[in-house]
Every structure is written in structure tokens, then in C-alpha cells.
Write an enzyme that holds these catalytic residues in place. Structure first.
Site, PDB file in Angstrom:
ATOM      1  N   ILE A 146      -2.596  80.598 -38.854  1.00  0.00           N
ATOM      2  CA  ILE A 146      -2.161  81.961 -38.534  1.00  0.00           C
ATOM      3  C   ILE A 146      -1.781  82.080 -37.064  1.00  0.00           C
ATOM      4  O   ILE A 146      -0.716  82.601 -36.716  1.00  0.00           O
ATOM      5  CB  ILE A 146      -3.261  82.989 -38.903  1.00  0.00           C
ATOM      6  CG1 ILE A 146      -3.519  82.954 -40.417  1.00  0.00           C
ATOM      7  CG2 ILE A 146      -2.856  84.398 -38.472  1.00  0.00           C
ATOM      8  CD1 ILE A 146      -4.758  83.713 -40.868  1.00  0.00           C
ATOM      9  N   THR A 221      -7.968  90.162 -36.408  1.00  0.00           N
ATOM     10  CA  THR A 221      -7.729  90.065 -37.859  1.00  0.00           C
ATOM     11  C   THR A 221      -8.506  88.864 -38.409  1.00  0.00           C
ATOM     12  O   THR A 221      -8.241  88.437 -39.525  1.00  0.00           O
ATOM     13  CB  THR A 221      -6.231  89.868 -38.182  1.00  0.00           C
ATOM     14  OG1 THR A 221      -5.780  88.694 -37.492  1.00  0.00           O
ATOM     15  CG2 THR A 221      -5.394  91.052 -37.782  1.00  0.00           C
ATOM     16  N   ALA A 222      -9.444  88.313 -37.583  1.00  0.00           N
ATOM     17  CA  ALA A 222     -10.130  87.084 -38.017  1.00  0.00           C
ATOM     18  C   ALA A 222     -11.429  87.429 -38.760  1.00  0.00           C
ATOM     19  O   ALA A 222     -11.424  87.521 -39.992  1.00  0.00           O
ATOM     20  CB  ALA A 222     -10.377  86.178 -36.822  1.00  0.00           C
ATOM     21  N   ASP A 247      -8.973  94.723 -38.015  1.00  0.00           N
ATOM     22  CA  ASP A 247      -8.865  94.713 -39.482  1.00  0.00           C
ATOM     23  C   ASP A 247     -10.172  94.236 -40.113  1.00  0.00           C
ATOM     24  O   ASP A 247     -10.347  94.330 -41.316  1.00  0.00           O
ATOM     25  CB  ASP A 247      -7.712  93.779 -39.892  1.00  0.00           C
ATOM     26  CG  ASP A 247      -7.421  93.821 -41.381  1.00  0.00           C
ATOM     27  OD1 ASP A 247      -7.270  94.938 -41.923  1.00  0.00           O
ATOM     28  OD2 ASP A 247      -7.356  92.744 -42.021  1.00  0.00           O
ATOM     29  N   GLU A 252     -18.847  95.182 -43.752  1.00  0.00           N
ATOM     30  CA  GLU A 252     -17.747  95.873 -44.460  1.00  0.00           C
ATOM     31  C   GLU A 252     -18.237  96.362 -45.809  1.00  0.00           C
ATOM     32  O   GLU A 252     -19.000  95.640 -46.455  1.00  0.00           O
ATOM     33  CB  GLU A 252     -16.565  94.911 -44.629  1.00  0.00           C
ATOM     34  CG  GLU A 252     -16.003  94.478 -43.281  1.00  0.00           C
ATOM     35  CD  GLU A 252     -14.824  93.490 -43.377  1.00  0.00           C
ATOM     36  OE1 GLU A 252     -14.357  93.211 -44.489  1.00  0.00           O
ATOM     37  OE2 GLU A 252     -14.401  93.004 -42.328  1.00  0.00           O
ATOM     38  N   HIS A 269      -9.576  95.724 -43.709  1.00  0.00           N
ATOM     39  CA  HIS A 269      -9.430  94.306 -44.109  1.00  0.00           C
ATOM     40  C   HIS A 269      -8.250  94.099 -45.072  1.00  0.00           C
ATOM     41  O   HIS A 269      -8.416  93.602 -46.194  1.00  0.00           O
ATOM     42  CB  HIS A 269     -10.734  93.803 -44.751  1.00  0.00           C
ATOM     43  CG  HIS A 269     -10.909  92.316 -44.641  1.00  0.00           C
ATOM     44  ND1 HIS A 269     -12.112  91.713 -44.432  1.00  0.00           N
ATOM     45  CD2 HIS A 269     -10.006  91.293 -44.691  1.00  0.00           C
ATOM     46  CE1 HIS A 269     -11.962  90.396 -44.384  1.00  0.00           C
ATOM     47  NE2 HIS A 269     -10.676  90.115 -44.531  1.00  0.00           N
ATOM     48  N   ILE A 270      -7.079  94.511 -44.610  1.00  0.00           N
ATOM     49  CA  ILE A 270      -5.898  94.441 -45.489  1.00  0.00           C
ATOM     50  C   ILE A 270      -4.840  93.458 -44.987  1.00  0.00           C
ATOM     51  O   ILE A 270      -3.730  93.409 -45.533  1.00  0.00           O
ATOM     52  CB  ILE A 270      -5.229  95.832 -45.661  1.00  0.00           C
ATOM     53  CG1 ILE A 270      -4.866  96.449 -44.291  1.00  0.00           C
ATOM     54  CG2 ILE A 270      -6.100  96.760 -46.495  1.00  0.00           C
ATOM     55  CD1 ILE A 270      -3.973  97.688 -44.384  1.00  0.00           C
ATOM     56  N   ALA A 272      -4.296  90.406 -45.332  1.00  0.00           N
ATOM     57  CA  ALA A 272      -3.755  89.439 -46.295  1.00  0.00           C
ATOM     58  C   ALA A 272      -3.250  90.113 -47.567  1.00  0.00           C
ATOM     59  O   ALA A 272      -2.767  89.438 -48.479  1.00  0.00           O
ATOM     60  CB  ALA A 272      -4.835  88.425 -46.651  1.00  0.00           C
TER      61      ALA A 272
HETATM   62  P1  NAD Z   1      -7.219  77.727 -39.452  1.00  0.00           P
HETATM   63  O1  NAD Z   1      -8.420  76.909 -39.850  1.00  0.00           O
HETATM   64  O2  NAD Z   1      -5.863  77.222 -39.810  1.00  0.00           O
HETATM   65  O3  NAD Z   1      -7.229  77.977 -37.868  1.00  0.00           O
HETATM   66  C1  NAD Z   1      -8.379  78.266 -37.143  1.00  0.00           C
HETATM   67  C2  NAD Z   1      -8.243  77.544 -35.792  1.00  0.00           C
HETATM   68  O4  NAD Z   1      -9.330  77.952 -34.953  1.00  0.00           O
HETATM   69  C3  NAD Z   1      -8.304  76.007 -35.897  1.00  0.00           C
HETATM   70  O5  NAD Z   1      -7.175  75.437 -35.259  1.00  0.00           O
HETATM   71  C4  NAD Z   1      -9.609  75.649 -35.184  1.00  0.00           C
HETATM   72  O6  NAD Z   1      -9.543  74.384 -34.504  1.00  0.00           O
HETATM   73  C5  NAD Z   1      -9.723  76.811 -34.206  1.00  0.00           C
HETATM   74  N1  NAD Z   1     -11.060  77.001 -33.665  1.00  0.00           N
HETATM   75  C6  NAD Z   1     -12.263  76.755 -34.248  1.00  0.00           C
HETATM   76  N2  NAD Z   1     -13.266  77.064 -33.395  1.00  0.00           N
HETATM   77  C7  NAD Z   1     -12.683  77.518 -32.262  1.00  0.00           C
HETATM   78  C8  NAD Z   1     -13.179  77.996 -31.020  1.00  0.00           C
HETATM   79  N3  NAD Z   1     -14.498  78.050 -30.773  1.00  0.00           N
HETATM   80  N4  NAD Z   1     -12.289  78.402 -30.087  1.00  0.00           N
HETATM   81  C9  NAD Z   1     -10.953  78.368 -30.325  1.00  0.00           C
HETATM   82  N5  NAD Z   1     -10.419  77.879 -31.464  1.00  0.00           N
HETATM   83  C10 NAD Z   1     -11.275  77.475 -32.431  1.00  0.00           C
HETATM   84  O7  NAD Z   1      -7.490  79.187 -40.040  1.00  0.00           O
HETATM   85  P2  NAD Z   1      -6.407  80.336 -40.338  1.00  0.00           P
HETATM   86  O8  NAD Z   1      -5.947  80.222 -41.761  1.00  0.00           O
HETATM   87  O9  NAD Z   1      -5.418  80.352 -39.256  1.00  0.00           O
HETATM   88  O10 NAD Z   1      -7.371  81.634 -40.296  1.00  0.00           O
HETATM   89  C11 NAD Z   1      -7.859  82.101 -39.045  1.00  0.00           C
HETATM   90  C12 NAD Z   1      -8.834  83.250 -39.238  1.00  0.00           C
HETATM   91  O11 NAD Z   1      -8.221  84.313 -39.950  1.00  0.00           O
HETATM   92  C13 NAD Z   1     -10.108  82.930 -40.027  1.00  0.00           C
HETATM   93  O12 NAD Z   1     -11.198  83.580 -39.389  1.00  0.00           O
HETATM   94  C14 NAD Z   1      -9.913  83.603 -41.348  1.00  0.00           C
HETATM   95  O13 NAD Z   1     -11.154  83.936 -41.919  1.00  0.00           O
HETATM   96  C15 NAD Z   1      -9.126  84.823 -40.915  1.00  0.00           C
HETATM   97  N6  NAD Z   1      -8.380  85.456 -42.004  1.00  0.00           N
HETATM   98  C16 NAD Z   1      -8.432  86.819 -42.099  1.00  0.00           C
HETATM   99  C17 NAD Z   1      -7.722  87.456 -43.128  1.00  0.00           C
HETATM  100  C18 NAD Z   1      -7.717  88.967 -43.246  1.00  0.00           C
HETATM  101  O14 NAD Z   1      -7.490  89.465 -44.345  1.00  0.00           O
HETATM  102  N7  NAD Z   1      -7.931  89.718 -42.187  1.00  0.00           N
HETATM  103  C19 NAD Z   1      -7.017  86.695 -44.060  1.00  0.00           C
HETATM  104  C20 NAD Z   1      -6.968  85.322 -43.916  1.00  0.00           C
HETATM  105  C21 NAD Z   1      -7.658  84.690 -42.869  1.00  0.00           C
END
Ligand code: NAD
Length: 297
Positions: A146, A221-222, A247, A252, A269-270, A272
């Protein structure tokens, strides 16, 4: 082959599963009864896949989580039983990156606040003057799927993009990788894209907020656990953080004190939740069903 879809599943995505020819049972009245002869169980976040649930599903070969987080699936219990666990992390990447961008633009230009103000019968042109994103610096913490896609989109809008991701990644031409303190000190807008881990939980706290530029904007959004609620509340109240767009929340559904603040914009939390992401999830799970069927399962 029988596939039990335990949680809500969008109609279009369900059709993709049905098109495989497998017997699809959606939201059965009795999960226990249906699981007795199921080969695959599909869940979102509502159903908890525990050792106990697995014990009533002797024929289960795959647990598919339609989405990213596997917090509701006991992966060790699945491993013990030789059950494969799959999720669909790539399906929502574009949806979340676009949503983060929407929050960046919305927070920079006060869109949610202006909407709310007009609905209250006000016409606050001066108070609601915003700032453009072109030429401003976006700091992305976590440059995976992301984060790196958001970087590409932000660059297209003329933003400078800094990234922090240990171990360092050098796979995105759109990101200048820096140390975390430099990112905090140089970014006008900070967007979080790390998973929830012991290292990232509470990563945005009083200490790290003090390293941010005065008037920075924070986008999350994480996961809610990455930001300390009290620290964010204080910083938004004092104006140290000009605006936060969230988000995700520490718990929640969220009903906590951040909702009181005018400069905190919240969505439930929308990020995605798009038709396209649901369809991609359906496609990925349908592919898995087809491959199981072709192995004679
Ligand atoms: P991803 O695994 O592709 O990327 C996460 C990145 O974070 C990786 O490159 C990893 O090396 C890095 N990372 C790990 N620990 C770290 C730290 N301490 N400092 C900096 N970087 C670090 O994951 P993604 O698919 O890109 O998803 C990212 C986030 O988005 C996740 O938390 C996921 O749960 C969240 N997410 C939220 C929604 C939503 O509906 N809001 C939907 C999907 C994903």
C-alpha cells in the site's frame, strides 16, 4: 467439493465462487452442521477460527480469510491439522492507497469539516482555507504494497515522498528512503502503512509527535494500535497536529474521545471497502477453489 462461507460476502464475489462448480454454502444457520463435510472455510473478520471450531470440521483443507489480517484465525491450530491458511492481501492494495490519498486531500483542503459546517447552516469560507498538496512532502511509514502504491499516486500529484521501512527497501523509484527522525522532521503529511507488531504498536506517541513539524497532518489507514490515542488527542487539541484522518481505531466500533475534535476526521474502517476489491477477493478465492478441485479434492 463443499465450501462454507461463514461471514458476509458480496453478491458478485459469491457468484465467482459459485461459477467454479463447487457447492457454496453462504452464512449457514448452523455453521457446525455445515462444517462437518466442508473442504474449505471462507471467513472475513467476524468468525473466529479456533481449535474448537476446527475440531468439528474433520475434512477441512483450507481456511481462506477474505481480507488481510489473520487475527481471527488460529494459525497454529491450522498448522497442527495440516490445514492451509490463505488470505488476500493484494486484493485491497489499490482501494486502501486511493483511500489514503482521499484522506490526504480531504484533510489538506478541510473537505469533511466544510461539509459538516455547511450542514449546520454555516458558510465559513475563511476558516476553511486549506493547503495544496503539490510540492508538499509526504512521509510514508511502511513502504510495502500500500505504501509504495500511495507513493506512486502522490508523486503524480507533484508531492515529494519520503519513506521509512526497515529493513530498507530500494524497490520504489517514487520514494526517497530516510531515517525515521528525518521523516518526522521533514514531512508535512505522514501516512501510516505498517502492520500491527510489537515494534509498531504505539509508534506514534508523545515523543515521536514532538519530532513532527508543527501543523503536520497524520493519516492512519493501517491499524489503530499504531497511534497512542491520548497523545494524538493532545496534539490535535493543541494544534501541533493540524488534522488527523483516521480509518482505524484502538478498538472498533470506535466511540472514543477523538470524535470530539473538529480536526480529527473519522471513517469506520472502510479503506478496503470497494466493489472492485471485493471482486478481486472473490477471484482469488475462486482460483483457490478451482485448484483444489483440479487436485481431486
Ligand atoms: P505490507 O506487508 O505489504 O507492507 C507493510 C510494510 O511495513 C512492509 O514493507 C514492512 O517491511 C514494513 N514495516 C514493518 N515494520 C515496520 C516498522 N517498524 N517501521 C516501518 N516499516 C515497517 O502490507 P500492506 O498490504 O501494505 O498493508 C499495510 C497496512 O495496511 C497493514 O497494517 C494492514 O493491516 C493495513 N490495511 C488496512 C486496511 C483498511 O481497511 N484500513 C486494509 C488493508 C490493509
Amino acid at each position: 467439493m463443499k465450501v462454507v462461507v461463514a461471514d458476509n460476502f458480496e453478491a458478485g464475489a459469491l457468484k465467482l465462487l459459485e461459477a467454479t462448480g463447487a457447492q457454496i454454502v453462504h452464512k449457514p444457520e448452523s455453521l457446525e452442521a455445515e462444517l462437518a463435510d466442508a473442504k474449505m472455510l471462507v471467513v472475513r473478520s467476524a468468525t473466529r477460527v479456533t481449535e474448537e471450531l476446527l475440531s468439528i470440521a474433520p475434512n477441512l483443507k483450507v481456511v481462506a480469510r477474505a481480507g488481510v489480517g489473520l487475527d481471527n484465525v488460529d494459525q497454529d491450530a491450522c498448522k497442527k491439522r495440516g490445514i492451509e491458511v490463505m488470505n488476500t492481501p493484494s486484493a485491497s492494495t489499490n482501494a486502501v492507497a486511493e483511500f489514503a490519498l482521499a484522506l490526504i486531500l480531504g484533510a489538506s483542503r478541510n473537505v469533511p469539516r466544510a461539509h459538516h459546517s455547511m450542514k449546520q447552516g454555516k458558510w465559513e469560507k475563511k476558516v476553511l482555507a486549506g493547503s495544496e498538496v503539490e510540492g508538499r512532502t509526504l512521509g510514508i511509514i511502511g513502504c510495502g504494497r500500500i505504501g509504495s502504491l500511495l507513493a506512486e499516486k502522490a508523486r503524480a500529484l507533484g508531492m515529494e515522498v519520503l519513506g521509512y521501512n526497515p529493513p530498507p527497501r530500494h524497490d520504489s523509484p517514487h520514494i526517497k528512503y530516510v531515517e525515521l527522525d528525518e521523516l518526522f522532521g521533514s514531512s508535512d503529511i505522514i501516512s501510516l502503512h505498517v502492520p500491527s507488531t510489537p515494534e509498531t504498536n504505539g509508534m506514534i506517541n508523545k515523543g515521536t509527535i514532538s519530532k513532527m513539524k508543527d501543523g503536520a497532518i497524520l493519516i492512519n489507514t493501517a491499524r489503530g494500535s499504531i497511534v497512542e490515542e491520548d497523545a494524538l488527542y493532545g496534539a490535535c487539541k493543541s494544534g501541533k497536529i493540524r488534522a488527523a484522518a483516521l480509518d482505524v481505531f484502538p478498538s472498533e466500533p470506535y466511540s472514543g474521545k477523538l470524535l470530539e475534535l473538529e480536526n480529527v476526521f473519522c471513517t469506520p474502517h472502510i479503506a478496503a471497502s470497494t466493489a472492485q476489491a471485493q471482486e478481486r477477493i472473490g477471484e482469488l478465492i475462486a482460483q483457490k477453489i478451482s485448484s483444489l478441485m483440479s487436485c481431486g479434492e
